[in-house]
Design an enzyme around this catalytic site. Structure first.
Site, PDB file in Angstrom:
ATOM      1  N   ASP A  50      12.617  38.683  99.384  1.00 62.80           N
ATOM      2  CA  ASP A  50      13.261  39.078 100.645  1.00 62.80           C
ATOM      3  C   ASP A  50      14.520  39.917 100.439  1.00 62.80           C
ATOM      4  OD1 ASP A  50      14.955  37.187  99.589  1.00 62.80           O
ATOM      5  OD2 ASP A  50      14.344  35.588 100.970  1.00 62.80           O
ATOM      6  N   GLU A  54       5.479  35.441  97.762  1.00 60.14           N
ATOM      7  CA  GLU A  54       6.452  34.516  98.371  1.00 60.14           C
ATOM      8  C   GLU A  54       6.671  34.895  99.853  1.00 60.14           C
ATOM      9  OE1 GLU A  54      10.890  34.192  97.740  1.00 60.14           O
ATOM     10  OE2 GLU A  54      10.259  32.624  96.354  1.00 60.14           O
ATOM     11  N   GLU A  71      18.511  38.284 104.309  1.00 63.69           N
ATOM     12  CA  GLU A  71      17.170  38.029 103.772  1.00 63.69           C
ATOM     13  C   GLU A  71      16.148  37.661 104.840  1.00 63.69           C
ATOM     14  OE1 GLU A  71      19.983  36.834 102.498  1.00 63.69           O
ATOM     15  OE2 GLU A  71      20.076  37.581 100.431  1.00 63.69           O
ATOM     16  N   HIS A 131      26.069  32.602  95.358  1.00 68.12           N
ATOM     17  CA  HIS A 131      26.195  34.058  95.517  1.00 68.12           C
ATOM     18  C   HIS A 131      25.859  34.569  96.915  1.00 68.12           C
ATOM     19  CE1 HIS A 131      21.815  33.754  95.052  1.00 68.12           C
ATOM     20  NE2 HIS A 131      21.768  34.902  95.707  1.00 68.12           N
ATOM     21  N   ARG A 173      25.421  36.077 100.598  1.00 68.27           N
ATOM     22  CA  ARG A 173      26.282  36.914 101.437  1.00 68.27           C
ATOM     23  C   ARG A 173      26.826  36.165 102.644  1.00 68.27           C
ATOM     24  NH1 ARG A 173      25.888  42.919 100.544  1.00 68.27           N
ATOM     25  NH2 ARG A 173      24.704  42.874  98.638  1.00 68.27           N
ATOM     26  N   HIS A 192      27.860  34.957  89.431  1.00 70.70           N
ATOM     27  CA  HIS A 192      27.148  36.158  89.886  1.00 70.70           C
ATOM     28  C   HIS A 192      28.126  37.350  89.855  1.00 70.70           C
ATOM     29  CE1 HIS A 192      24.869  38.833  92.491  1.00 70.70           C
ATOM     30  NE2 HIS A 192      23.850  37.996  92.465  1.00 70.70           N
TER      31      HIS A 192
END
Ligand code: UD1
Ligand code: UDP
Length: 368
Positions: free
Chosen positions: A99, A121, A135, A207, A209, A240
């Site tokens: 995604d 997926e 995502e 990590h 957003r 990350h």
């Protein structure tokens, strides 16, 4: 046999490479398939780490990553480059995984070029476009455009059917992350980080957003408190490289003696770290899938998850980004053996290691 069919497998970020690698390796054994690998390199270093580990060399590399890239710019640059690639390659089908921005743009570009798309997926949903951001939107768009939807679980299959996708096009495969994990976890693994053998290990990754800003600061403050309150425990956080993550993590946690911050670990050392860990705190999608299979309790640093199966099994628990809750739930697992054992049962709701074989079979049934 008639002419080989060209299957273009696309990878952009670390998790896409981990989850696509078993599919690429399985497809390469098929006599009918001419397998081509396109790296958008939305991630650079972290993508290369994984491709090296699985001995996969991209046939085309767009080298798209820029420091602290913005979503719109990344999307625009990818679309322009993809036009050239698709015109030159003329694949019979394109496979994307997950995604990310890479997935959404490749799906859109293939749709415009009328090329068949297989989405690995497929069907993960929270139902909230803002969470995870971006995502959820990326995967909804990919589902609208794909021909084959490789759903990892029954729940994800049902999500797709509810959106009106034909049952014939949804194939329940399990998640290829378990294929990759089983290929790796059985090997002799070296963690490569000096740990204290006397101390239990709490492994951390974060990590996302939607956590940037105050939520991520809260997470780091909670981790700081936990490390100070538990000098007999060691914490390991491979950070990350996104500057929105890295700068905050190092400024809040950099000076705590039992808190080890390091560069992202290569995949095999990271699997070694998961195996060694007492418990795992993460907002990663992939880690939520891998850790239960290794019998490791997971506290998820998010308010929502599109992976409810392990939560329903009570081996993964959502703790969000709330300071008090992260501290109290982690402390409970460190202090209460019964609560810990109940979550350390070792269940694998995300796959049996044969997902890539099922994906390859679908393609071979179509093309052969
Ligand atoms: C991306 C995906 C996210 C996925 C995550 C996996 C999008 C919008 N986000 O998030 O869904 O969960 O990857 O890790 O597709 N960087 C480096 N080196 C690297 C990788 C990243 O320096 O090897 C830095 C760069 O400054 C880059 C930044 O991280 O600009 C952000 O990378 P990006 O792919 O846009 O977003 P992620 O936060 O990594
Ligand atoms: N991983 C890794 N090194 C690390 C941290 C994670 O190889 O230092 C692996 C992990 O095993 C999992 C994948 O990276 O398979 C998850 O990637 P990430 O958390 O970046 O993305 P997400 O799964 O959240 O999209």
């Amino acid at each position: 046999m008639s002419q080989k069919k060209k299957i273009l497998c696309v990878v952009g970020t670390r998790p896409e490479a981990i989850k696509m690698a078993p599919v690429i390796l399985a497809l390469k054994k098929e006599p009918w398939a001419d397998v081509r690998v396109l790296a958008t390199a939305q991630h650079r270093h972290m993508l290369d780490q994984v491709l090296d580990f699985f001995s996969i060399e991209p046939d085309i590399d767009l080298d798209i990553m820029r420091p602290n890239q913005a979503l719109t710019t990344l999307t625009a640059r990818l679309l322009l480059d993809l036009d050239d690639v698709l015109l030159a390659e003329k694949p019979d089908a394109v496979l994307v995984q997950g995604d990310t921005t890479t997935v959404m743009t490749v799906a859109l570009a293939c749709f415009y070029h009328r090329i068949l798309i297989g989405h690995v997926e497929a069907g993960l949903r929270t139902g909230d476009m803002q969470n995870p951001f971006p995502e959820e939107a990326n995967r909804v768009i990919a589902s609208k455009l794909a021909k084959w939807h490789f759903a990892p679980t029954e729940g994800s299959r049902q999500n797709l059917l509810r959106e009106g996708i034909s049952a014939d096009d949804v194939i329940m495969t399990g998640n290829t992350v378990i294929d990759a994990l089983l290929m790796t976890a059985s090997k002799e693994l070296d963690l490569g980080v000096q740990l204290d053998p006397e101390k239990r290990l709490v492994l951390v990754t974060s990590h996302r957003r939607e956590n940037f800003g105050e939520p991520f600061k809260n997470i780091c403050r909670a981790l700081h408190t936990l490390a100070i309150n538990n000098p007999d425990v060691q914490f390991l956080y491979p950070v990350h490289p996104n500057p929105n993550v890295k700068d905050v993590a190092y400024s809040v946690l950099g000076d705590v003696s039992n808190f080890i911050l390091c560069e992202p670990l290569d995949y095999a050392p990271f699997v070694a770290a998961m195996k060694h860990a007492y418990l795992i705190l993460t907002d990663s999608g992939g880690v939520q899938e891998e850790a239960p299979a290794l019998g490791k309790p997971v506290l998820v640093l998010r308010e929502e998850t599109e992976r409810p199966e392990a939560v329903e099994e009570d081996v993964v628990k959502l703790v969000g980004s709330n300071y008090e809750y992260i501290v109290s739930e982690t402390q409970r697992l460190l202090d209460d053996n019964e609560a810990y054992s109940a979550m350390a049962r070792g269940v694998s709701p995300y796959g049996d290691g044969l997902a890539s074989a099922r994906i390859v079979k679908t393609l071979s049934d179509h093309f052969c």
